[in-house]
Design a protein around this motif. Sequence first.
Motif, short mmCIF file in Angstrom:
data_model
loop_
_atom_site.label_atom_id
_atom_site.label_comp_id
_atom_site.label_asym_id
_atom_site.label_seq_id
_atom_site.Cartn_x
_atom_site.Cartn_y
_atom_site.Cartn_z
N GLU A 18 -6.59 16.03 -32.97
CA GLU A 18 -7.83 16.74 -33.27
C GLU A 18 -9.02 16.01 -32.65
N ILE B 285 -5.98 19.77 -30.64
CA ILE B 285 -5.77 20.76 -31.69
C ILE B 285 -7.14 21.29 -32.09
N ARG C 181 -1.74 14.11 -36.08
CA ARG C 181 -2.60 15.30 -36.10
C ARG C 181 -4.07 14.91 -35.96
N HIS D 129 0.24 21.72 -36.49
CA HIS D 129 -0.74 21.09 -37.38
C HIS D 129 -0.32 21.13 -38.85
#
Length: 314
Positions: A129, A134, A125, A190
């Motif tokens: 990001e 994300i 994650r 997420h």
Amino acid sequence: MNQSSLLEFATNNRKIRADKFLEEMDKAIPWGKFLGLICPQYYKKKDNRGRKRADLETLLRIYFLQQWFALSDLSAEELIHDRLSFRRFINIDICETSLDETTICKFRHFLEEHGLTEKMFAIVRKILEDKNLILQDGTCVDATIIKASSSTKNTGKKRDEEMSSTRKGANYTFGMKAHIGSDAKSKLIHTVRTTTAKTHDSAVMDDLLHGEEQAVFGDKAYADKDKKKAWRRQGRYWGVQDRATKWSPLSSAQRKKNRRHSSVRAGVEHPFHTIKHLWHYQRVRYKGLKKNTAQIFSLCFLANLHRVRHQFAP
């Protein structure tokens, strides 16, 4: 003739779909970060007794093969000695025989015991990001039922106490639920939560949000008038579908809005399609929530990497 040449000779230098898939995933997986996370725990205890400890990266690669091809520990042991595509992926010698069912099982228990699959999910994650794959703009929430065995033909003469029954339509299903929050644009997961099957989807909704969303989308199971008013007061977009009742049918405007929200919300089904249909995870493999939750975290971060495998290779 070395191992690579021998394998190419045996297959006439032809790559099957499994080879192509495994090559793509091999490039997408951040091996360095995963091994850096696991190594301190895996090599923590030094014991010269018994046979030599199996190679960490090899065991991790076998564990991922189990997720993608729905393999038990015994099936994994047999197929890594039978399928050339698997041997290429884990990069073991053609005569290697030390990897057995017990070693594979113990490594899986090791990952579960130290909560390492959840930590690997967090690593993926963070990478996504950092790559702006994300975003923080909006979240789609959804849940899926994972079936479990309802048989009582066992030593205890009872079903798994951490699973439960729930009704969907006219059918009752025994098992657990996997809840996810995914990015509204990229559809990448997420947040992951698991519960017993009887837990209502809306009870977990707040846990699936990271708190910085400007919009949220979900199906009718997440409808809540109080939350809807609160989100609108904060100037944030409430994209959860309205739910009709016997006494309050939907207006034409509400039906039109539901259809518009459905086109965005439907994206959250993509990870479930990958996990449940491409990788055949439709029934829990273990008893209890802890072991199955560890596997679901693995499936979710692998599904994220599968989705971006063509555009992202750390």
